[in-house]
Structure formats: C-alpha cells, structure tokens
Design an enzyme around this catalytic site. Structure first.
Site, PDB file in Angstrom:
ATOM      1  N   GLY A 122     -38.619 -44.020 -13.939  1.00 55.34           N
ATOM      2  CA  GLY A 122     -37.246 -43.926 -13.654  1.00 55.34           C
ATOM      3  C   GLY A 122     -36.849 -43.489 -12.371  1.00 55.34           C
ATOM      4  N   GLY A 123     -35.688 -42.977 -12.250  1.00 52.81           N
ATOM      5  CA  GLY A 123     -35.147 -42.446 -10.920  1.00 52.81           C
ATOM      6  C   GLY A 123     -36.172 -41.068 -10.330  1.00 52.81           C
TER       7      GLY A 123
ATOM      8  CE  LYS B   8     -38.241 -38.844 -18.153  1.00 52.44           C
ATOM      9  NZ  LYS B   8     -36.840 -38.904 -18.785  1.00 52.44           N
TER      10      LYS B   8
ATOM     11  N   GLY C 262     -43.895 -47.004 -17.430  1.00 52.44           N
ATOM     12  CA  GLY C 262     -42.338 -46.872 -16.966  1.00 52.44           C
ATOM     13  C   GLY C 262     -42.165 -46.074 -15.828  1.00 52.44           C
TER      14      GLY C 262
ATOM     15  CG  ASP D 267     -28.215 -42.029 -18.981  1.00 52.26           C
ATOM     16  OD1 ASP D 267     -26.926 -42.805 -18.410  1.00 52.26           O
ATOM     17  OD2 ASP D 267     -28.764 -41.805 -18.494  1.00 52.26           O
TER      18      ASP D 267
ATOM     19  CB  THR E   3     -44.372 -41.874 -13.555  1.00 50.89           C
ATOM     20  OG1 THR E   3     -43.965 -42.273 -12.263  1.00 50.89           O
ATOM     21  CG2 THR E   3     -45.239 -43.325 -13.918  1.00 50.89           C
ATOM     22  CB  VAL E   4     -43.004 -42.942 -18.910  1.00 55.53           C
ATOM     23  CG1 VAL E   4     -43.618 -42.916 -20.508  1.00 55.53           C
ATOM     24  CG2 VAL E   4     -41.563 -42.319 -18.727  1.00 55.53           C
TER      25      VAL E   4
END
Length: 262
Positions: free
Chosen positions: A20-21, A40, A18, A123, A24-25
């Site tokens: 995100g902004g 993460k 994965g 969130d 990285t995971v």
C-alpha cells in the site's frame, strides 16, 4: 523489503503479497500458532509516529469486531501487525456481477455490524475488500483511519484520510463521519464494481472534490442499456450529498440493488 526465508518478529517470511502507500504485506508462517498469516510491516521510510499510530489503530479497531466478513487480527508490535491470510485476492477479481453483489451484501452486513458498535470504517473501497479462496466470502480489511463515533463528538477531522474517489461530502468538508459516510463509499464501490468506474472521475483531486460536493450522480442506465432505470434512483439516494438523506443501513441499499439487478 523482507526476503523469502527471512525471520521477522518470530515469523518466517514467505513472499510479499501486497503493498500500500506505507506498508508491505507478506505471507508468513507463525510458528507460535502454527499457521500462515498476513504480516503487515511498515516500510522503512514510514516508521514514524503517525504511521505507527495508524497501524495500532487498525489493530485495535479490528480486534473489537468479531464478524465473519471482517478480517481477524492476531498480534502486533511496533510497526507491524499479523492478521488472517485472505488468499483469494481483491473483489475486482470476482468475475460475475452476481458474485460481486453477493460479496458486497456481505460487506454491507459487516459495515452495519460495525456501525451498531459505534465505529465507522472511513475507507471503504475495492482495495479494502478481499475474498477468501473459495470466492464465496468477502472480507473487509484496513481499519487504519476508522473512527469511534464517541471520539468524534465535538471534533472536526483536520485532513481527509479516505481515498478521494470514495470520499463522502461530509468527510471532505471536515465533519465527523457516521455510518452514512461508509454507505456513500460503499455506493461508490458498488458502482465501480457494476459499471467499471466510480461515480465521479476527474483529472485532479480538486475536480473530484468538486464533483462529490456539487455534481449529481450520473444516470448510468442512459449509458448502459442493460442497467434498469431504478439502478440510478436507488444509487442516487445512497450518494445523497446530505448523510441524513441516505438509506438507514448499508444492507438496505445493497439489497435494493441486488433485487433490481436480479
């Protein structure tokens, strides 16, 4: 990006699962605990004090919460953290409305638990709800912009850090969040999971802000004949512009929707 087989802080990286902004995971193996974890790691261009603090905040808040539907965190260091590997994907991949509602009831329980400990997630959105491999357990992740209610007394947040399609009016106007703020975001998430899109859409961020602040929620039953009219009224209360006009708990809201759609 880390490569398969590469070592990082005692972990052996398997693959990226994965992004995100700002991080990285990876699926990785932790030999110290003999288990697979989600690792993460901040991207190189985001290894600044703001993002390191956000990752630390994510870890510290999650560590204070022990609940079957809140992600378990294990360890952290500068610019990284390790946590439970939730292997079933996101809630959007759950196939039936009944199963999605079941997942959201679990997330509502997790949020009420969090609020009872004076923490607001801030969130809630589909991307932050994962499901375990058996698809019967939902997990709330990413406490990176969470707030302790005690910390917010007398403080006005300087910027909106939540995702705009799910941001409650009080977040947009700079007021301190409460449990009702998460309820609003959960209502936006539920609407998207049931109808295919969040309550308010607009071609620009300003348009979204205007909608959250001033537009009434749509009447979905007019567009989707299979939805009962009561769906509109139940959801409208959870999406009330004033936090005090919403339900007393997230569980109350989702339970009413589940009953209406049963």
């Amino acid at each position: 990006m880390l490569s398969p087989g590469e070592k990082f802080e005692d972990h052996v990286v398997d693959e990226a699962i994965g992004h995100g902004g700002y991080a990285t995971v990876y699926r990785a193996y932790d030999p110290n605990s003999d288990r697979d974890v989600a690792l993460k790691v901040l991207d190189d261009e985001h290894r600044d004090l703001v993002h390191i603090a956000r990752l630390r905040r994510e870890f510290e808040f999650a560590r204070r919460l022990t609940h079957p539907h809140i992600v378990t965190v294990y360890d952290r260091g500068p610019g990284w953290l390790s946590m439970e590997l939730v292997a079933g994907g996101g809630i959007a991949g759950v196939e039936t409305t009944a199963k999605r509602l079941g997942a959201l009831e679990q997330i509502a329980d997790a949020l009420d638990y969090t609020h009872n400990r004076a923490i607001v997630h801030c969130d809630v959105k589909p991307a932050n709800i994962l499901v375990r491999q058996n698809y019967s357990d939902a997990v709330l992740i990413d406490f990176g912009v969470a707030h302790a209610i005690a910390d917010d007394i007398g403080r006005r947040p300087s910027q909106i850090e939540a995702s705009l399609p799910y941001a409650a009016p009080e977040l947009i106007t700079g007021h301190a969040p409460t449990g009702a703020t998460d309820e609003y975001a959960l209502a936006c998430t539920l609407v998207e999971m049931i109808t295919g899109s969040p309550p308010f859409t607009a071609p620009s961020g300003l348009g979204l802000i205007e909608a959250h602040l001033h537009q009434p929620p749509p009447r979905w039953s007019h567009e989707l004949p299979w939805l009962p009219r009561v769906f509109d009224s139940i959801t409208a209360k959870a999406l009330a512009k004033a936090p005090e006009d919403r339900y007393q708990s997230c569980r109350e809201f989702v339970s009413l929707i589940a009953r209406a759609l049963h």
